[in-house]
Design a protein around this motif. Structure first.
Motif, PDB file in Angstrom:
ATOM      1  N   TYR A  90      36.094  30.622  42.931  1.00 42.79           N
ATOM      2  CA  TYR A  90      35.749  31.560  44.002  1.00 42.79           C
ATOM      3  C   TYR A  90      36.965  32.372  44.435  1.00 42.79           C
ATOM      4  N   ALA A  91      38.099  31.716  44.615  1.00 40.75           N
ATOM      5  CA  ALA A  91      39.312  32.402  45.068  1.00 40.75           C
ATOM      6  C   ALA A  91      39.781  33.428  44.046  1.00 40.75           C
ATOM      7  N   GLY A  92      39.632  33.119  42.757  1.00 35.22           N
ATOM      8  CA  GLY A  92      40.057  34.053  41.715  1.00 35.22           C
ATOM      9  C   GLY A  92      39.260  35.341  41.746  1.00 35.22           C
ATOM     10  N   TRP A  93      37.976  35.244  42.078  1.00 39.52           N
ATOM     11  CA  TRP A  93      37.128  36.435  42.182  1.00 39.52           C
ATOM     12  C   TRP A  93      37.624  37.342  43.303  1.00 39.52           C
ATOM     13  N   TRP A  94      37.957  36.754  44.445  1.00 39.05           N
ATOM     14  CA  TRP A  94      38.467  37.531  45.568  1.00 39.05           C
ATOM     15  C   TRP A  94      39.844  38.118  45.240  1.00 39.05           C
ATOM     16  N   GLY A  95      40.701  37.320  44.599  1.00 35.08           N
ATOM     17  CA  GLY A  95      42.026  37.803  44.238  1.00 35.08           C
ATOM     18  C   GLY A  95      41.957  39.017  43.328  1.00 35.08           C
ATOM     19  N   LYS A  96      41.055  38.972  42.356  1.00 36.51           N
ATOM     20  CA  LYS A  96      40.900  40.096  41.435  1.00 36.51           C
ATOM     21  C   LYS A  96      40.391  41.340  42.170  1.00 36.51           C
ATOM     22  N   TRP A  97      39.461  41.151  43.095  1.00 39.06           N
ATOM     23  CA  TRP A  97      38.902  42.263  43.862  1.00 39.06           C
ATOM     24  C   TRP A  97      39.988  42.909  44.724  1.00 39.06           C
ATOM     25  N   ILE A  98      40.822  42.089  45.346  1.00 38.71           N
ATOM     26  CA  ILE A  98      41.903  42.605  46.194  1.00 38.71           C
ATOM     27  C   ILE A  98      42.932  43.359  45.364  1.00 38.71           C
TER      28      ILE A  98
END
Length: 319
Positions: free
Chosen positions: A292-300
């Motif tokens: 989940y965190a990786g998805w947000w990191g990529k989006w940011i």
């Protein structure tokens, strides 16, 4: 106050209070080796329990309704959000990222609580065990080593301008006015916005400083350089340089959970006479919920990169 109103307030208040107390408990520094806010226990199990308690403590006639089970736990979650923000326990950026998970998980808990209520499973021992479950599971999860995950954020933009002009805007980005900042996601999350980037010379070993607001600086060392074609650089961000008020502790770049490793610019000439400017970066997430965190990191990271690319395009085509 009517009996129904009192029971509703109890159904909302107790789970909310439970969540606040558990957040304070998991945030005690001396217990970080056993309990962590950045854990599956806190981010996924806690809202399930909050949802279960909310519906279980409600009147049975209300707990029978599916809509009540699904949506009423959201009230407890949103109250928890408001309290932690008001007391500066959590930051707005963290809440925006975890809120979808909390709402979904609390609804799952609400369905569980509705089942327990309508089936008249009222053993207090079971409920007590459920409430204590995060404290029992937290230390077990802490024994599981998180496996750092490396992710790539790739972006590009087409520019109608000469090669040399584009490249000069890549290597050195002059002061960026607020009105040119198009980083909508990062702005919504309260992240620092880009100010400028300075390169001391063109070539391998050069030092480039990407300066953002709120004290964030990316210290970049060029590891590969082909003039007008490609520039790769290692990136360092030092948490001690960033004021504690600039970013939430759980999303500090260069901190325990999120770190940017390197970046690359590539300039490609297209058959139609335009140039395609590629920008990609590699970053690392270090949590037990990288899925989940990786998805947000990529989006940011994509939001930051797209913002920079749009600025470089505008300046290159305007010169």
């Amino acid at each position: 106050m009517s009996g129904k109103t009192k029971r509703f307030l109890i159904a909302i208040g107790i789970p909310t209070l439970y969540a606040v107390v558990l957040r304070l408990f998991f945030g005690i520094d001396t217990w970080m080796d056993l309990f962590s806010v950045m854990s599956i226990t806190f981010l996924f199990l806690l809202p399930i329990i909050v949802g279960t308690l909310t519906v279980y403590l409600s009147p049975r006639e209300k707990a029978k309704r599916i809509a009540y089970r699904v949506f009423t736990p959201w009230i407890s979650v949103l109250l928890f959000l408001v309290i932690t923000l008001a007391l500066a326990i959590e930051g707005w950026a963290c809440w925006l990222m975890i809120l979808p998970v909390y709402l979904l998980a609390s609804s799952i808990g609400g369905i569980i609580g509705g089942y327990l209520k309508t089936q008249k499973i009222s053993d207090r021992l079971n409920i007590s065990f459920l409430v204590l479950l995060p404290i029992l599971i937290g230390p077990i999860e802490s024994l599981i080593e998180s496996v750092p995950g490396t992710y790539k954020a790739y972006t590009y933009i087409d520019i109608d301008a000469p090669t040399e002009r584009i490249w000069s805007n890549v290597t050195r980005v002059h002061e960026i006015p607020v009105e040119d900042d198009k980083g909508y996601l990062t702005r919504m999350l309260g992240f620092p916005r880009p100010v400028k980037a300075e390169l001391n010379f063109e070539g391998v070993g050069a030092y480039r400083e990407a300066i953002f607001t709120k004290g964030l600086v990316f210290h970049e060392t060029v590891t590969e350089y082909i003039d007008n074609r490609r520039m790769t650089f290692d990136i360092k961000a030092y948490p001690h340089e960033i004021p504690s008020t600039a970013l939430d502790e759980h999303v500090v770049i260069g901190g325990d959970y999120f770190n940017v490793l390197n970046g690359t610019y590539e300039l490609e000439k297209l058959p139609n006479g335009l140039h395609r400017l590629h920008l990609y970066s590699n970053f690392r997430m270090n949590t037990t919920f990288n899925f989940y965190a990786g998805w947000w990191g990529k989006w940011i990271m994509k939001d930051i990169q797209n913002n920079i690319l749009q600025i470089e395009k505008k300046r290159s085509e305007a010169n």
